[in-house]
Design an enzyme around this catalytic site. Structure first.
Site, PDB file in Angstrom:
ATOM      1  N   LYS A 110       1.827 104.383 104.969  1.00  0.00           N
ATOM      2  CA  LYS A 110       0.498 104.323 104.341  1.00  0.00           C
ATOM      3  C   LYS A 110      -0.579 104.380 105.431  1.00  0.00           C
ATOM      4  O   LYS A 110      -1.556 105.101 105.307  1.00  0.00           O
ATOM      5  CB  LYS A 110       0.331 103.045 103.518  1.00  0.00           C
ATOM      6  CG  LYS A 110       1.353 102.879 102.408  1.00  0.00           C
ATOM      7  CD  LYS A 110       0.844 103.354 101.098  1.00  0.00           C
ATOM      8  CE  LYS A 110       1.834 103.516  99.978  1.00  0.00           C
ATOM      9  NZ  LYS A 110       3.203 103.090 100.050  1.00  0.00           N
ATOM     10  N   LYS A 189      11.604 114.932 100.819  1.00  0.00           N
ATOM     11  CA  LYS A 189      12.227 113.940  99.924  1.00  0.00           C
ATOM     12  C   LYS A 189      11.543 114.002  98.553  1.00  0.00           C
ATOM     13  O   LYS A 189      10.318 114.044  98.474  1.00  0.00           O
ATOM     14  CB  LYS A 189      12.039 112.535 100.528  1.00  0.00           C
ATOM     15  CG  LYS A 189      12.515 111.414  99.619  1.00  0.00           C
ATOM     16  CD  LYS A 189      11.965 110.056 100.048  1.00  0.00           C
ATOM     17  CE  LYS A 189      11.457 109.335  98.825  1.00  0.00           C
ATOM     18  NZ  LYS A 189      11.613 107.998  98.573  1.00  0.00           N
ATOM     19  N   LYS A 192       7.659 110.643  93.652  1.00  0.00           N
ATOM     20  CA  LYS A 192       6.503 110.692  92.756  1.00  0.00           C
ATOM     21  C   LYS A 192       5.227 110.943  93.559  1.00  0.00           C
ATOM     22  O   LYS A 192       4.332 111.636  93.112  1.00  0.00           O
ATOM     23  CB  LYS A 192       6.355 109.351  92.035  1.00  0.00           C
ATOM     24  CG  LYS A 192       7.282 109.181  90.859  1.00  0.00           C
ATOM     25  CD  LYS A 192       7.388 107.709  90.467  1.00  0.00           C
ATOM     26  CE  LYS A 192       8.777 107.192  90.650  1.00  0.00           C
ATOM     27  NZ  LYS A 192       8.921 105.746  90.698  1.00  0.00           N
TER      28      LYS A 192
HETATM   29  P1  ADP Z   1       9.357 107.370  94.553  1.00  0.00           P
HETATM   30  O1  ADP Z   1       9.535 107.750  95.996  1.00  0.00           O
HETATM   31  O2  ADP Z   1       9.435 108.559  93.662  1.00  0.00           O
HETATM   32  O3  ADP Z   1       8.105 106.531  94.318  1.00  0.00           O
HETATM   33  P2  ADP Z   1      10.720 104.885  94.286  1.00  0.00           P
HETATM   34  O4  ADP Z   1      10.228 104.461  95.632  1.00  0.00           O
HETATM   35  O5  ADP Z   1      10.137 104.236  93.078  1.00  0.00           O
HETATM   36  O6  ADP Z   1      10.586 106.462  94.168  1.00  0.00           O
HETATM   37  O7  ADP Z   1      12.294 104.727  94.282  1.00  0.00           O
HETATM   38  C1  ADP Z   1      13.094 104.094  93.301  1.00  0.00           C
HETATM   39  C2  ADP Z   1      14.542 104.153  93.729  1.00  0.00           C
HETATM   40  O8  ADP Z   1      14.985 105.523  93.780  1.00  0.00           O
HETATM   41  C3  ADP Z   1      14.794 103.586  95.124  1.00  0.00           C
HETATM   42  O9  ADP Z   1      16.053 102.938  95.159  1.00  0.00           O
HETATM   43  C4  ADP Z   1      14.796 104.803  95.999  1.00  0.00           C
HETATM   44  O10 ADP Z   1      15.546 104.610  97.174  1.00  0.00           O
HETATM   45  C5  ADP Z   1      15.437 105.847  95.088  1.00  0.00           C
HETATM   46  N1  ADP Z   1      14.934 107.184  95.428  1.00  0.00           N
HETATM   47  C6  ADP Z   1      13.666 107.648  95.229  1.00  0.00           C
HETATM   48  N2  ADP Z   1      13.534 108.914  95.655  1.00  0.00           N
HETATM   49  C7  ADP Z   1      14.759 109.276  96.138  1.00  0.00           C
HETATM   50  C8  ADP Z   1      15.282 110.483  96.703  1.00  0.00           C
HETATM   51  N3  ADP Z   1      14.532 111.575  96.839  1.00  0.00           N
HETATM   52  N4  ADP Z   1      16.575 110.487  97.080  1.00  0.00           N
HETATM   53  C9  ADP Z   1      17.354 109.391  96.923  1.00  0.00           C
HETATM   54  N5  ADP Z   1      16.924 108.238  96.388  1.00  0.00           N
HETATM   55  C10 ADP Z   1      15.649 108.162  96.001  1.00  0.00           C
END
Ligand code: ADP
Ligand code: TRP
Length: 321
Positions: A110, A189, A192
């Site tokens: 951030k 990666k 969202k």
């Molecule tokens: P985002 O990055 O979309 O905001 P979150 O941080 O809410 O996703 O992640 C929720 C769960 O999904 C966590 O356990 C995170 O490690 C997993 N996760 C999110 N994006 C990925 C990805 N691209 N590959 C593998 N795991 C992911």
């Protein structure tokens, strides 16, 4: 064996969430006592719209239940229905070195992006530690990006135990290396926050457009592509198609003769079929919200009873009682 994980209601769930966290978590339901929750307190660090939080929370509940969370086996609840976790976060925060939090990737990212993080973002890992420790969790299935937070949790728990006597179980992260990072439609990666997601549940047309819009290079269909293994559509196909099918597409791309358009069409079809049963289940659940709310209320009651016991242990150990 107690298994715990959480997911923020910060937007529609996507293939990264599914393969990185949800599917491993759902498989673990069979092997132990699982508790999964919707991290709505955590979502307050980055989402400031009450209506949206309420809607996203319900969406995550529907998504999880549709994908196979079994409420007869697994305790499923909203984080904020166990407010004890915020008290435990205070007990933990007083033993958490500033430097440890300053070192967390989520916070550093951030800062690097020029944002001015709020204190909630900074303290985020401490609340996550409280989530994990308050249920005496042994295993925490998460995607790779959350590994550091589980390590922070371990450090805080060890420090608490050393300071006030044995109180907490020391948890282990569990990460599936084969899907450690699911790539998004732009090759970064899938997240969202990067706008590169393929949602688990979305309108057919919208997803078709996203998948067909994945940018490829300008090589002709005939040209052999020795780097087929690294092709984004091939990588995603490996998640949603049977192994031999995905391998077959990879080989055809490698040999030359398979166009990117046909590859992406196949990816869409396999993706669409992969979630067909879950899509149907989700529609049924959405028509029966009373049931969904009952599941969450029953989950909260069970989780809260466990949390109250552990919090009491921590209050006694630290001299509050
Ligand atoms: P985002 O990055 O979309 O905001 P979150 O941080 O809410 O996703 O992640 C929720 C769960 O999904 C966590 O356990 C995170 O490690 C997993 N996760 C999110 N994006 C990925 C990805 N691209 N590959 C593998 N795991 C992911
Ligand atoms: N930080 C996690 C994420 O963004 C969500 C989360 C909150 C969590 N508390 C947790 C995950 C406890 C596992 C255990 O994905």
């Amino acid at each position: 064996m107690r298994i715990l994980s959480g997911i923020q209601p910060s937007g529609a769930l996507h293939l990264g969430n599914y393969f990185g966290m949800m599917r491993p978590a759902l498989e673990l339901q069979e092997t132990g006592e699982a508790l999964y929750f919707i991290a709505n307190y955590h979502s307050m660090t980055s989402l400031f719209d009450a209506k949206e939080r309420r809607k996203n929370t319900l969406d995550v509940a529907l998504d999880f239940l549709a994908c196979g969370l079994d409420p007869k086996r697994t305790v499923f609840f909203r984080q904020s229905d166990v407010p004890e976790v915020t008290e435990l976060a205070w007990l933990l925060t007083t033993l958490t070195p500033m430097a440890m939090l300053e070192n967390c990737h989520s916070y550093k990212d951030k800062l690097a992006r020029g944002l001015a993080p709020n204190h909630g973002i900074f303290a985020y890992p401490v609340l996550m530690a409280a989530d994990i420790l308050i249920y005496d969790s042994n295993i925490v299935p998460v995607g790779k990006d959350q590994k550091q937070h589980v390590e922070v949790t371990r450090d805080i728990a060890i420090k608490f135990n050393n300071t006030y006597g044995e109180t907490f179980v020391i948890p282990e992260p569990q990460i599936r290396e084969e899907v450690a990072v699911v790539p998004g439609t732009d090759g970064q990666k899938m997240s969202k926050s990067y706008g590169n997601t393929i949602e688990i549940f979305a309108e057919e047309k919208a997803i078709r457009k996203k998948i067909m819009g994945i940018v490829m290079d300008s090589r002709t269909p005939q040209e052999p592509k020795p780097d087929a293994e690294n092709n984004l559509a091939v990588q995603l196909l490996k998640l949603v198609a049977p192994e031999e099918t995905a391998k077959d597409f990879e080989n055809r791309l490698c040999a030359g003769g398979l166009g990117y358009g046909d590859l992406k069409k196949a990816l869409f079809e396999y993706y669409w079929n992969y979630f067909a049963a879950a899509r149907q289940k989700r529609a049924e659940l959405a028509a029966n919200l009373d049931y969904v709310n009952q599941v969450l209320a029953a989950g909260a009651a069970k989780a809260r009873a466990l949390a109250q016991k552990v919090l009491k242990r921590a209050r006694q150990a630290s001299g509050l009682e």
